[in-house]
Structures are given as structure tokens and as C-alpha cells.
Write a protein that holds these residues in place. Structure first.
Motif, PDB file in Angstrom:
ATOM      1  N   LYS A 123     -26.586 -18.850   7.791  1.00  0.00           N
ATOM      2  CA  LYS A 123     -27.978 -18.529   8.101  1.00  0.00           C
ATOM      3  C   LYS A 123     -28.726 -18.224   6.815  1.00  0.00           C
ATOM      4  O   LYS A 123     -28.319 -17.362   6.045  1.00  0.00           O
ATOM      5  N   PHE A 124     -29.835 -18.932   6.620  1.00  0.00           N
ATOM      6  CA  PHE A 124     -30.611 -18.761   5.403  1.00  0.00           C
ATOM      7  C   PHE A 124     -31.986 -18.172   5.719  1.00  0.00           C
ATOM      8  O   PHE A 124     -32.412 -18.150   6.875  1.00  0.00           O
ATOM      9  N   ASN A 125     -32.660 -17.762   4.687  1.00  0.00           N
ATOM     10  CA  ASN A 125     -33.964 -17.121   4.848  1.00  0.00           C
ATOM     11  C   ASN A 125     -35.108 -18.117   4.644  1.00  0.00           C
ATOM     12  O   ASN A 125     -36.094 -17.834   3.973  1.00  0.00           O
ATOM     13  N   PHE A 126     -34.944 -19.302   5.218  1.00  0.00           N
ATOM     14  CA  PHE A 126     -36.024 -20.290   5.188  1.00  0.00           C
ATOM     15  C   PHE A 126     -35.798 -21.278   6.320  1.00  0.00           C
ATOM     16  O   PHE A 126     -34.693 -21.412   6.840  1.00  0.00           O
ATOM     17  N   LYS A 127     -36.862 -21.953   6.708  1.00  0.00           N
ATOM     18  CA  LYS A 127     -36.778 -22.919   7.794  1.00  0.00           C
ATOM     19  C   LYS A 127     -36.861 -24.326   7.217  1.00  0.00           C
ATOM     20  O   LYS A 127     -37.521 -24.574   6.206  1.00  0.00           O
ATOM     21  N   PHE A 128     -36.179 -25.248   7.879  1.00  0.00           N
ATOM     22  CA  PHE A 128     -36.213 -26.630   7.429  1.00  0.00           C
ATOM     23  C   PHE A 128     -36.049 -27.548   8.627  1.00  0.00           C
ATOM     24  O   PHE A 128     -35.443 -27.189   9.638  1.00  0.00           O
ATOM     25  N   LEU A 138     -21.487 -16.487  -8.618  1.00  0.00           N
ATOM     26  CA  LEU A 138     -22.790 -15.852  -8.427  1.00  0.00           C
ATOM     27  C   LEU A 138     -23.540 -15.776  -9.750  1.00  0.00           C
ATOM     28  O   LEU A 138     -24.723 -16.108  -9.843  1.00  0.00           O
ATOM     29  N   ASP A 139     -22.849 -15.342 -10.790  1.00  0.00           N
ATOM     30  CA  ASP A 139     -23.444 -15.252 -12.123  1.00  0.00           C
ATOM     31  C   ASP A 139     -23.961 -16.608 -12.579  1.00  0.00           C
ATOM     32  O   ASP A 139     -25.089 -16.725 -13.081  1.00  0.00           O
ATOM     33  N   MET A 140     -23.155 -17.646 -12.397  1.00  0.00           N
ATOM     34  CA  MET A 140     -23.546 -18.986 -12.832  1.00  0.00           C
ATOM     35  C   MET A 140     -24.761 -19.500 -12.074  1.00  0.00           C
ATOM     36  O   MET A 140     -25.725 -20.002 -12.665  1.00  0.00           O
ATOM     37  N   TRP A 141     -24.760 -19.363 -10.748  1.00  0.00           N
ATOM     38  CA  TRP A 141     -25.865 -19.917  -9.958  1.00  0.00           C
ATOM     39  C   TRP A 141     -27.170 -19.169 -10.249  1.00  0.00           C
ATOM     40  O   TRP A 141     -28.238 -19.784 -10.257  1.00  0.00           O
ATOM     41  N   ILE A 142     -27.097 -17.871 -10.489  1.00  0.00           N
ATOM     42  CA  ILE A 142     -28.304 -17.124 -10.853  1.00  0.00           C
ATOM     43  C   ILE A 142     -28.868 -17.645 -12.168  1.00  0.00           C
ATOM     44  O   ILE A 142     -30.077 -17.902 -12.297  1.00  0.00           O
ATOM     45  N   ARG A 143     -28.006 -17.804 -13.151  1.00  0.00           N
ATOM     46  CA  ARG A 143     -28.474 -18.242 -14.466  1.00  0.00           C
ATOM     47  C   ARG A 143     -29.124 -19.624 -14.398  1.00  0.00           C
ATOM     48  O   ARG A 143     -30.147 -19.871 -15.046  1.00  0.00           O
ATOM     49  N   ILE A 144     -28.554 -20.500 -13.593  1.00  0.00           N
ATOM     50  CA  ILE A 144     -29.132 -21.838 -13.477  1.00  0.00           C
ATOM     51  C   ILE A 144     -30.421 -21.800 -12.672  1.00  0.00           C
ATOM     52  O   ILE A 144     -31.436 -22.398 -13.066  1.00  0.00           O
ATOM     53  N   ALA A 145     -30.415 -21.085 -11.543  1.00  0.00           N
ATOM     54  CA  ALA A 145     -31.583 -21.059 -10.660  1.00  0.00           C
ATOM     55  C   ALA A 145     -32.796 -20.408 -11.319  1.00  0.00           C
ATOM     56  O   ALA A 145     -33.934 -20.670 -10.926  1.00  0.00           O
ATOM     57  N   LEU A 146     -32.573 -19.564 -12.302  1.00  0.00           N
ATOM     58  CA  LEU A 146     -33.687 -18.969 -13.040  1.00  0.00           C
ATOM     59  C   LEU A 146     -34.411 -19.992 -13.907  1.00  0.00           C
ATOM     60  O   LEU A 146     -35.566 -19.781 -14.297  1.00  0.00           O
ATOM     61  N   ASN A 147     -33.736 -21.107 -14.193  1.00  0.00           N
ATOM     62  CA  ASN A 147     -34.289 -22.073 -15.142  1.00  0.00           C
ATOM     63  C   ASN A 147     -34.525 -23.466 -14.575  1.00  0.00           C
ATOM     64  O   ASN A 147     -35.319 -24.225 -15.133  1.00  0.00           O
ATOM     65  N   GLU A 148     -33.830 -23.790 -13.476  1.00  0.00           N
ATOM     66  CA  GLU A 148     -33.896 -25.162 -12.998  1.00  0.00           C
ATOM     67  C   GLU A 148     -33.970 -25.235 -11.475  1.00  0.00           C
ATOM     68  O   GLU A 148     -33.690 -24.260 -10.781  1.00  0.00           O
ATOM     69  N   ALA A 149     -34.328 -26.413 -10.994  1.00  0.00           N
ATOM     70  CA  ALA A 149     -34.492 -26.624  -9.558  1.00  0.00           C
ATOM     71  C   ALA A 149     -33.145 -26.662  -8.849  1.00  0.00           C
ATOM     72  O   ALA A 149     -32.139 -27.115  -9.389  1.00  0.00           O
ATOM     73  N   VAL A 150     -33.148 -26.162  -7.608  1.00  0.00           N
ATOM     74  CA  VAL A 150     -31.982 -26.208  -6.732  1.00  0.00           C
ATOM     75  C   VAL A 150     -32.307 -27.138  -5.567  1.00  0.00           C
ATOM     76  O   VAL A 150     -33.315 -26.946  -4.867  1.00  0.00           O
ATOM     77  N   VAL A 151     -31.466 -28.140  -5.367  1.00  0.00           N
ATOM     78  CA  VAL A 151     -31.676 -29.124  -4.301  1.00  0.00           C
ATOM     79  C   VAL A 151     -30.766 -28.801  -3.124  1.00  0.00           C
ATOM     80  O   VAL A 151     -29.554 -28.618  -3.304  1.00  0.00           O
ATOM     81  N   PHE A 152     -31.344 -28.759  -1.933  1.00  0.00           N
ATOM     82  CA  PHE A 152     -30.605 -28.408  -0.717  1.00  0.00           C
ATOM     83  C   PHE A 152     -30.565 -29.593   0.231  1.00  0.00           C
ATOM     84  O   PHE A 152     -31.594 -30.215   0.513  1.00  0.00           O
ATOM     85  N   HIS A 153     -29.367 -29.919   0.722  1.00  0.00           N
ATOM     86  CA  HIS A 153     -29.201 -30.965   1.735  1.00  0.00           C
ATOM     87  C   HIS A 153     -28.929 -30.284   3.078  1.00  0.00           C
ATOM     88  O   HIS A 153     -27.969 -29.524   3.203  1.00  0.00           O
ATOM     89  N   PHE A 169     -35.082 -20.171  -4.635  1.00  0.00           N
ATOM     90  CA  PHE A 169     -33.662 -20.023  -4.319  1.00  0.00           C
ATOM     91  C   PHE A 169     -33.315 -18.598  -3.902  1.00  0.00           C
ATOM     92  O   PHE A 169     -32.565 -18.376  -2.945  1.00  0.00           O
ATOM     93  N   PHE A 170     -33.824 -17.609  -4.614  1.00  0.00           N
ATOM     94  CA  PHE A 170     -33.447 -16.218  -4.358  1.00  0.00           C
ATOM     95  C   PHE A 170     -33.988 -15.735  -3.008  1.00  0.00           C
ATOM     96  O   PHE A 170     -33.270 -15.088  -2.249  1.00  0.00           O
ATOM     97  N   LYS A 171     -35.233 -16.075  -2.711  1.00  0.00           N
ATOM     98  CA  LYS A 171     -35.798 -15.709  -1.414  1.00  0.00           C
ATOM     99  C   LYS A 171     -35.058 -16.428  -0.288  1.00  0.00           C
ATOM    100  O   LYS A 171     -34.788 -15.845   0.774  1.00  0.00           O
ATOM    101  N   ALA A 172     -34.706 -17.675  -0.527  1.00  0.00           N
ATOM    102  CA  ALA A 172     -33.992 -18.460   0.486  1.00  0.00           C
ATOM    103  C   ALA A 172     -32.611 -17.899   0.771  1.00  0.00           C
ATOM    104  O   ALA A 172     -32.062 -18.103   1.859  1.00  0.00           O
ATOM    105  N   SER A 173     -32.039 -17.163  -0.192  1.00  0.00           N
ATOM    106  CA  SER A 173     -30.659 -16.674  -0.082  1.00  0.00           C
ATOM    107  C   SER A 173     -30.574 -15.213   0.333  1.00  0.00           C
ATOM    108  O   SER A 173     -29.530 -14.573   0.125  1.00  0.00           O
TER     109      SER A 173
END
Length: 313
Positions: free
Chosen positions: A130-135, A184-199, A146-150
Motif C-alpha cells: 500500500k502506497f501513499n498515492f493513487k494510480f 534505504l540509504d541508497m534509495w534516499i540518496r538517489i531519490a534526492l537527485n534523480e527521478a524514480v520510475v514506478f511500474h 518518492f518520499f511522499k509516495a512512500s
């Protein structure tokens, strides 16, 4: 050069590795290799891996050093353009790599590509994350935040995601200092700088049922350091602050149960309680002995779906 290198760290997963490997080998997308790094297993895991006669599988060995170093070493052994991580107790649907490939082909050179997934809470309960966004629909898209969605479940789960190998290396790979939550550390560092694509298609089953209890003994000192390492970034990013506060809430409960008073106290100080639900605020104030009782009866609560209602917002 294969398109994907499937990265599997392996430590004492004899009950799960066969099904895991079968799921990796049954992908409809065929351009990939499987890199397994045995992290000093002492059970029958390696014998089970060796029973698979596939030229896609390459097996390496190291002394027990933890998942971070196993994944990093697997990356060094890999030859693919993109990495797709898979923990030895998780399962892929047959379309997992195909969906990641679709996302990568649609959105070039983004930070992280991740698929939707299921969570196996127990042998009888498997539910969609369950995520914090609708699709709507079943096509990949770039997340707005990403952070709000998670803020419920994290959108990027390690066994559900892929990253360009060169980019993963540029970000320094997983930090071996963190015995847990290095992803968690890795995904935060990347998401702060680049786009996250969700399927939106659910292509992976995260086996949460075999984790130890909420009060398991782990490296909570390192986890505290991790959750304190983005202080400057969270000052200017309310979504990141809210996301980290929920992680701190989980750490506060663990350390309270474990009697780690100093870490518990320091963790609570970092939390803006406005980012917690009423239920979470109540649990944070619950005496340790009551949390221990709930933790001890956790298997029963999960079996009857009560645990998810109590501990999940």
C-alpha cells in the motif's frame, strides 16, 4: 553483454533459494545473467544452487560479511548494463524483468526503476503493498515525490527494483557499515537527485513472513546514524522529513522493546510527532512491557490480521 545482471546475496536460505532461483529463471525477458554471492552459508543453500544446470547462473563465494558486501561484490562480478536485485527469500513473477525493461525503455537514464509488489506477511496472508498515492492503468510513470509516495510502504523495495550499473557504482554502492537498511540509504540518496520510475504491475513477492520480530536484535546504532545522516536535506524537504520520521518511529519501537534506552531517547528527539498518526503517537507512548507482550504474540496477531491493523497506519 546481457541487459540485466540479477544480483542475489545468499546466506543460509536453504528453505527458499530453490523457489527464488526458479522464479528468476522463468522470466519472459531472456537477456540476463544471474550472479549469486554466497556469504559464508553453513546450511545446504549452495548444494541447492548447484542443482540448477543453467548457464545463466554464476556462483561466487565470500566469507560472511553481510548483504551489502555480497551485493557489491556481485556487482563487481557482473557484466550486465542494469542491475536487478533479488533477495534469496523473495519471488519474481514471470514478467518482472519485462516490466523493468519497459520502464527503462520508456524513461531513459532515470535514477531507479521499480515495480509494484506483494507482501507475504504470513503463510496465509499475502497482500498488495500500500502506497501513499493513487494510480490508474498499467504503464510506468515517473513519481512526483518518492518520499511522499512512500509514507505507507516504501515504493522502492530492493527485490522489485533496477538501477543502471554505472550509476550504482557512481553512488558508491551499498554502504557496508549498515548491517541493515543499507538499501534505504541508497534509495534516499538517489531519490534526492534523480527521478524514480514506478511500474504499476505487481511482479514481486516480498517475503516478510520470515523476518524476526519487531524487537529483533540488530545494529540499531548504525540504523540511528543512517536516519540522522540526512538532517540538512530534511530541513528543506518536508516529504523527506516525514518519511524519515516514520522510519524513526519504527526504530523507536524496536529500541524501546530491546531496552536500548539511549538510542530510543535520541531517536524520539528527532521525530516531529506531527508526522505520526494518532495510533502511532499512542504506540510511541505505550510502556515497553505492553509492546513486548504485543510483540510476543505477533505471530497470532498476523495470522488473524490484527497485527497489520495495530502497527500499520
Amino acid at each position: 553483454m546481457p541487459f540485466f545482471s540479477v544480483i542475489i546475496p545468499l546466506y543460509n536460505k536453504e528453505d527458499y533459494i530453490s523457489e527464488c532461483l526458479e522464479s528468476a529463471l522463468n522470466q519472459t525477458f531472456k537477456d540476463y545473467e544471474i550472479i549469486i554471492v554466497n556469504d559464508g552459508s553453513t546450511d545446504n543453500s549452495i548444494k541447492l544452487v548447484e542443482n540448477f544446470k543453467s548457464d545463466k547462473i554464476r556462483l561466487f563465494h565470500q566469507e560472511n560479511q553481510g548483504a551489502s558486501k555480497a551485493r557489491n561484490n556481485a556487482t563487481n562480478f557482473s557484466t550486465g548494463k542494469y542491475l536487478a536485485f533479488l533477495d534469496a527469500d523473495d519471488i519474481w513473477k514471470t514478467n518482472h524483468l519485462a516490466c523493468l525493461y519497459e520502464s527503462i525503455s520508456t524513461f531513459k537514464d532515470c535514477g531507479i526503476y521499480t515495480n509494484n509488489y506483494f507482501i507475504k506477511h504470513s503463510n496465509s496472508i499475502t497482500a498488495p503493498a500500500k502506497f501513499n498515492f493513487k494510480f490508474n492503468g498499467d504503464k510506468p510513470f515517473i513519481l512526483d515525490d518518492f518520499f511522499k509516495a512512500s509514507l505507507h510502504e516504501t515504493v522502492v523495495w530492493t527485490s522489485a527494483c533496477s538501477i543502471k550499473k554505472s550509476k550504482f557504482i557512481d553512488y558508491g554502492m551499498f554502504n557496508p557499515v549498515y548491517l541493515s537498511s543499507q538499501d534505504l540509504d541508497m534509495w534516499i540518496r538517489i531519490a534526492l537527485n534523480e527521478a524514480v520510475v514506478f511500474h504499476p504491475k505487481r511482479t514481486m513477492i516480498y517475503n516478510k513472513s520470515i523476518e524476526n520480530s519487531l524487537g529483533k536484535i540488530e545494529d540499531n546504532d548504525a540504523r540511528f546514524i543512517l536516519l540522522s545522516s540526512f538532517k540538512n536535506k530534511e530541513k528543506e524537504n518536508p516529504s523527506l522529513k516525514a518519511y524519515l520520521d516514520l522510519k524513526r518511529y519504527g526504530l523507536a519501537l524496536r529500541t524501546k522493546i530491546n531496552g536500548e534506552e539511549k538510542i530510543h531517547s535520541e531517536t524520539v528527539k528527532l521525530i516531529d510527532i506531527r508526522n505520526l498518526s494518532v495510533k502511532q503517537k499512542l504506540l510511541l507512548r505505550t510502556p515497553a512491557f505492553l509492546l513486548m507482550i504485543m510483540n510476543n504474540i505477533r505471530p497470532y496477531l498476523i495470522k488473524n490480521r490484527l497485527y497489520l491493523a495495530i502497527f500499520k497506519s
